[in-house]
Each structure stands twice: as C-alpha cells, then as structure tokens.
Design a protein around this motif. Sequence first.
Motif, mmCIF file in Angstrom:
data_model
loop_
_atom_site.group_PDB
_atom_site.id
_atom_site.type_symbol
_atom_site.label_atom_id
_atom_site.label_comp_id
_atom_site.label_asym_id
_atom_site.label_seq_id
_atom_site.Cartn_x
_atom_site.Cartn_y
_atom_site.Cartn_z
ATOM 1 N N LEU A 1 9.313 23.253 43.438
ATOM 2 C CA LEU A 1 10.365 22.740 44.317
ATOM 3 C C LEU A 1 11.678 22.585 43.557
ATOM 4 O O LEU A 1 12.740 23.026 44.009
ATOM 5 N N LYS A 2 11.609 21.977 42.380
ATOM 6 C CA LYS A 2 12.833 21.729 41.622
ATOM 7 C C LYS A 2 13.466 23.025 41.113
ATOM 8 O O LYS A 2 14.695 23.140 41.067
ATOM 9 N N VAL A 3 12.659 23.990 40.722
ATOM 10 C CA VAL A 3 13.201 25.270 40.254
ATOM 11 C C VAL A 3 14.025 25.932 41.356
ATOM 12 O O VAL A 3 15.172 26.374 41.133
ATOM 13 N N LYS A 4 13.458 26.002 42.551
ATOM 14 C CA LYS A 4 14.194 26.617 43.663
ATOM 15 C C LYS A 4 15.404 25.777 44.059
ATOM 16 O O LYS A 4 16.488 26.310 44.339
ATOM 17 N N LEU A 5 15.216 24.468 44.094
ATOM 18 C CA LEU A 5 16.304 23.580 44.491
ATOM 19 C C LEU A 5 17.486 23.697 43.536
ATOM 20 O O LEU A 5 18.648 23.796 43.958
ATOM 21 N N PHE A 6 17.213 23.724 42.242
ATOM 22 C CA PHE A 6 18.301 23.836 41.267
ATOM 23 C C PHE A 6 18.992 25.193 41.365
ATOM 24 O O PHE A 6 20.217 25.285 41.188
ATOM 25 N N ALA A 7 18.238 26.229 41.633
ATOM 26 C CA ALA A 7 18.861 27.544 41.805
ATOM 27 C C ALA A 7 19.809 27.530 43.006
ATOM 28 O O ALA A 7 20.914 28.086 42.946
ATOM 29 N N SER B 1 31.022 22.241 37.784
ATOM 30 C CA SER B 1 30.380 20.949 38.037
ATOM 31 C C SER B 1 29.126 20.805 37.188
ATOM 32 O O SER B 1 28.516 21.803 36.786
ATOM 33 N N ILE B 2 28.732 19.556 36.939
ATOM 34 C CA ILE B 2 27.499 19.284 36.203
ATOM 35 C C ILE B 2 26.398 18.968 37.206
ATOM 36 O O ILE B 2 26.605 18.246 38.181
ATOM 37 N N ILE B 3 25.213 19.504 36.946
ATOM 38 C CA ILE B 3 24.059 19.257 37.807
ATOM 39 C C ILE B 3 22.991 18.550 36.979
ATOM 40 O O ILE B 3 22.471 19.097 36.012
ATOM 41 N N ALA B 4 22.690 17.312 37.352
ATOM 42 C CA ALA B 4 21.723 16.496 36.615
ATOM 43 C C ALA B 4 20.498 16.226 37.466
ATOM 44 O O ALA B 4 20.589 16.089 38.686
ATOM 45 N N SER B 5 19.361 16.135 36.822
ATOM 46 C CA SER B 5 18.115 15.800 37.500
ATOM 47 C C SER B 5 17.596 14.462 37.017
ATOM 48 O O SER B 5 17.635 14.160 35.822
ATOM 49 N N SER B 6 17.086 13.662 37.951
ATOM 50 C CA SER B 6 16.450 12.395 37.604
ATOM 51 C C SER B 6 14.989 12.572 37.226
ATOM 52 O O SER B 6 14.279 11.575 37.053
ATOM 53 N N SER B 7 14.537 13.799 37.092
ATOM 54 C CA SER B 7 13.120 14.076 36.855
ATOM 55 C C SER B 7 12.555 13.241 35.714
ATOM 56 O O SER B 7 13.142 13.158 34.631
ATOM 57 N N SER B 8 11.404 12.649 35.964
ATOM 58 C CA SER B 8 10.780 11.798 34.950
ATOM 59 C C SER B 8 9.770 12.536 34.098
ATOM 60 O O SER B 8 9.368 12.035 33.045
ATOM 61 N N GLY B 9 9.349 13.734 34.530
ATOM 62 C CA GLY B 9 8.298 14.404 33.784
ATOM 63 C C GLY B 9 8.467 15.891 33.578
ATOM 64 O O GLY B 9 7.839 16.478 32.705
ATOM 65 N N ILE B 10 9.325 16.532 34.374
ATOM 66 C CA ILE B 10 9.512 17.974 34.275
ATOM 67 C C ILE B 10 10.718 18.244 33.389
ATOM 68 O O ILE B 10 11.778 17.649 33.557
ATOM 69 N N THR B 11 10.572 19.144 32.437
ATOM 70 C CA THR B 11 11.671 19.406 31.503
ATOM 71 C C THR B 11 12.743 20.273 32.158
ATOM 72 O O THR B 11 12.474 21.055 33.075
ATOM 73 N N MET B 12 13.956 20.173 31.635
ATOM 74 C CA MET B 12 15.056 20.973 32.165
ATOM 75 C C MET B 12 14.857 22.448 31.872
ATOM 76 O O MET B 12 15.307 23.304 32.643
ATOM 77 N N SER B 13 14.182 22.793 30.781
ATOM 78 C CA SER B 13 13.923 24.207 30.498
ATOM 79 C C SER B 13 13.131 24.851 31.633
ATOM 80 O O SER B 13 13.324 26.036 31.941
ATOM 81 N N VAL B 14 12.248 24.085 32.247
ATOM 82 C CA VAL B 14 11.503 24.581 33.410
ATOM 83 C C VAL B 14 12.405 24.622 34.632
ATOM 84 O O VAL B 14 12.476 25.626 35.353
ATOM 85 N N ILE B 15 13.118 23.531 34.882
ATOM 86 C CA ILE B 15 13.895 23.390 36.112
ATOM 87 C C ILE B 15 15.025 24.418 36.187
ATOM 88 O O ILE B 15 15.333 24.948 37.261
ATOM 89 N N GLN B 16 15.660 24.739 35.062
ATOM 90 C CA GLN B 16 16.838 25.608 35.064
ATOM 91 C C GLN B 16 16.484 27.092 35.020
ATOM 92 O O GLN B 16 17.376 27.949 34.952
ATOM 93 N N ALA B 17 15.209 27.415 35.116
ATOM 94 C CA ALA B 17 14.736 28.784 34.852
ATOM 95 C C ALA B 17 15.402 29.839 35.722
ATOM 96 O O ALA B 17 15.641 30.963 35.265
ATOM 97 N N GLU B 18 15.730 29.515 36.978
ATOM 98 C CA GLU B 18 16.281 30.523 37.886
ATOM 99 C C GLU B 18 17.751 30.288 38.201
ATOM 100 O O GLU B 18 18.299 30.910 39.116
ATOM 101 N N CYS B 19 18.406 29.436 37.440
ATOM 102 C CA CYS B 19 19.830 29.177 37.652
ATOM 103 C C CYS B 19 20.674 30.304 37.053
ATOM 104 O O CYS B 19 20.385 30.793 35.960
ATOM 105 N N ARG B 20 21.732 30.681 37.740
ATOM 106 C CA ARG B 20 22.673 31.674 37.201
ATOM 107 C C ARG B 20 23.554 31.050 36.133
ATOM 108 O O ARG B 20 24.024 31.741 35.226
ATOM 109 N N ARG B 21 23.814 29.741 36.254
ATOM 110 C CA ARG B 21 24.653 29.036 35.279
ATOM 111 C C ARG B 21 23.875 27.838 34.714
ATOM 112 O O ARG B 21 24.253 26.679 34.927
ATOM 113 N N PRO B 22 22.793 28.098 34.008
ATOM 114 C CA PRO B 22 21.949 27.012 33.511
ATOM 115 C C PRO B 22 22.627 26.151 32.461
ATOM 116 O O PRO B 22 22.163 25.039 32.183
ATOM 117 N N GLU B 23 23.725 26.646 31.887
ATOM 118 C CA GLU B 23 24.397 25.892 30.835
ATOM 119 C C GLU B 23 24.955 24.558 31.331
ATOM 120 O O GLU B 23 25.196 23.648 30.542
#
Length: 322
Positions: free
Chosen positions: A97-103, A113-135
């Motif tokens: 869910l978060k991977v698609k949502l972040f994309a 803009s900055i995009i932050a996640s409140s995720s308590s257990g999933i790493t950002m390396s996982v969440i940002q996997a499909e982002c065009r601008r993961p930086e």
Amino acid sequence: MNAYKPVHRVAIVGTGTIGASWATHFLARGFDVTATDPAPAAEKALRSYVDAAWESAATLGAEPGTSPDRLRFTADMRQAVADADFVQENAPERPELKVKLFADIDETTPPDSIIASSSSGITMSVIQAECRRPERTLIGHPFNPPHIIPLVEVVGGTKTAPETIRDAMSFYAAIGKKPIHLKRELPGHVANRLQAALYREVVHLIEQGVLDVADSDDAVSWGPGLRWGVMGPNLLWHLGGGEGGIQHFMDTLMPRLTGMWQDLGTPELTPELRERIVDGVLEEVNGHSVDELAAQRDAMLLSLLAVRAASGPHSGTAGRSA
C-alpha cells in the motif's frame, strides 16, 4: 532539492489517530492543512479529534491567528497533495500500500516538496522503491500523540538526498518537535526498539512471578520513568558516576550493569501469560475508559513539558546546541 523551500501548506494523507494528531499540531503551528482519507466517516472523525485536542495543542505553543478552521478535507488524495509544500503520510502499515501510495504522491506533488512517512516499521528504502523522485522522501516517525510528544525519528532511504534530511530536520525543529537523525535504517526505528527491550523484561518479570502487572507499571513510571522524562540514560549514568561522571561509572559501575544483561529474560508469550497481563491491566485501570486514561496521560505530559520549557530550551540535553 538544493534550496530550502519554505513550508506554508501541509498535506496529511491518512487521518487515523496519528494523522489526526499530526493535523492538529500543524494547524496549531499556523499552517494551512489539507487532509485526505478514503474512509467514509474520516472527515467527521478528524474534525472531532482536532476539536478535542485543540486546547492541548494550543497550550504547547499555538501561533497567533491559528484555528481549526484552516483545515480542509478531501477524499481525493491527488487534490490534497497537489499544492503541498510538505506531506506527512500516515496510511496503514502495509508495504504494498505504501509503495503505491508514495509513487502516487510523488507523481502529484510539486517536485521540490518533501514527502515524509509516519511509518513505524517499514523502511523508506522499501517505501520509495517506485518513486520517480525518491530523493525527496524520508521517514518522519512521531511518538503518539504527535501533537503533544515532541520526538520525531528522521531517517532516509538508500535514495534519499542529504539535503532532504537536513531540511526535514530543520522544519520539524522549527515547529516545536525534537527531531533525531537515525544514521541507519532499522525495523521499528529506535524509540520503539527501546520500548520493546524494556517491555520484554517487564513481561519476563511477570512471567516469573516477580511482580504483578500493576507493580511492574509502578516500577517503571515511579522510578526510572520519572528520570527518563528529564534526561536520557547516558546523561543519567553520568550523574550516577558522581564526581567522576561517566568515566567513573564505566570503570566501576558498568560491570555490574553488564552482568545483569546476561540474566535478562526472553519470555514466551503463551496464551496464559497474555491472559494474565490482560487481566492485570483491566484490574489496574479499575473501570476507567481508554479515553479517560488518555486524558489523564496527556494532562500530565503537558505539565511535564511545561516544566521542561521553564527550565530552558536545552533542558535534558546538558546545553547541547540544536
């Protein structure tokens, strides 16, 4: 993202307990906030939460002219983030869910803009996997409730730019939070791992019949918990070392502490042990509702934060610069 972009508009994606608390905090700090959540009754629940929490948030430093009326809500996520300078995502803890949502958020928000996640257990390396601008993506994990507890754990993924970490740290600090930068990704980040370590030993002591549930809570909240509300363990051990400070503690007292490490338990959470803890907690609360207990907790937290603020801007950090 070389130049810092001032934040005027904040988007909250996901308005459960954490998202609603974040929305309250951002509103109290003077931002225009647009929130989004697909749940049918999400807007009503969000506005109810903000109204109930507003007094607490305002007590901690509401900016002049702030109001819950500056909250907008839309069920259309893309519309909510389209003009956001900063996004705080709080969706359920499901990686897919978060991977698609972040994309989708990455595709829709302004590119600086900055995009932050409140995720308590999933790493950002996982969440940002499909982002065009993961930086420009990172974890900004709060402690519940975010409109009261200052801590935010900031950690990037493998593709996060250093400037994003820098700007997020500055932004969180400017709105009254206490950001800490995690140099490495870890499941659960840091604060939850510390909680897990302590609670493992609490459960072990209950399992072994050393303490009942109520006494185990008192052992923490009326002892070390009081000190931890003022200083962290490293500074407290510095005080424990007396005139010799931390060096004396390491030389003479640390061996006793490490000796205890060998005896710490790893309990098996059997159905019987679960039931013992549940029964003990229900006996301890003595009929008070969760809402009543939360209100009591928040009132005491506000009092503690007021004392810390009165002690100076570096209370509990030994004068360390921000």
